[in-house]
Design an enzyme around this catalytic site. Structure first.
Site, short mmCIF file in Angstrom:
data_model
loop_
_atom_site.label_atom_id
_atom_site.label_comp_id
_atom_site.label_asym_id
_atom_site.label_seq_id
_atom_site.Cartn_x
_atom_site.Cartn_y
_atom_site.Cartn_z
CG ASP A 17 53.55 7.03 42.96
OD1 ASP A 17 52.70 6.22 42.55
OD2 ASP A 17 53.31 7.88 43.84
CG ASN B 234 41.90 11.55 39.88
OD1 ASN B 234 41.72 11.87 38.71
ND2 ASN B 234 42.49 10.42 40.21
CG ASP C 251 49.67 7.84 40.84
OD1 ASP C 251 49.76 6.69 41.31
OD2 ASP C 251 49.81 8.86 41.53
#
Length: 181
Positions: A68, A76, A111
């Protein structure tokens, strides 16, 4: 007359070949992630199931790395979702360079990524996970867009038959190990 006869025979063959190519492209789209060009979770589950059967038959190990991305939300938020998408694609490239051709890479979702390592015990998976961790940590993301971003990743490892005997169990155990990290 011969030419007309030949065209009559060749045209259906050309259509059949074109249809086969289109079918193959469509089939590929159903098992790959558009963004990263890695396999998707649907294919991952099928593949691990087949690999577990093979490993059971031959008495060999199979390891799974669940990773992860840490700091991805910041990319973002700071640079926008297109930059986030580009970052995920770059991670896919880093993963592809860090593993063997026989290993399977998949974007699990968001992700999260999974690396399947056939014929690899937990100790070997640890070596590969560390190689990937270092590669992600040292990579400067988004340089092609004139930006500089850094992220890291958390990893969990599970192996067949040591930790689980099913595809779902392996992914779950690797995910749990990642959260402990």
């Amino acid at each position: 007359a011969d030419l007309e006869m030949l065209l009559t025979l060749v045209e259906p063959c050309a259509i059949a070949i074109e249809n086969a190519v289109l079918f193959q492209k469509t089939e590929q789209l159903t098992i790959t992630d558009d963004l990263t060009r890695l396999f998707n979770s649907r294919y991952l589950n099928v593949y691990i199931g087949r690999e577990i059967k093979r490993c059971r038959r031959h008495g060999i190990p199979l390891s799974v790395i669940f990773l992860d991305l840490d700091g991805f939300k910041h990319i973002n938020d700071q640079f926008g979702h297109l930059a986030g998408s580009r970052t995920l694609a770059e991670v896919g490239g880093i993963l592809a360079q860090a593993v063997r051709e026989s290993d399977i890479l998949a974007r699990y979702g968001g992700d999260e990524f999974v690396v399947v390592l056939p014929e690899t015990p937990p100790s070997g998976a640890m070596v590969i996970a560390e190689r990937i961790r270092r590669a992600i940590e040292t990579h400067c993301f988004l340089e092609a867009q004139g930006l500089q971003a850094r992220i890291s990743a958390s990893f969990g490892i599970a192996s067949y038959p040591d930790h689980a005997l099913t595809p779902e169990g392996l992914i779950q155990k690797a995910d749990q190990a990642m959260y402990r990290v």
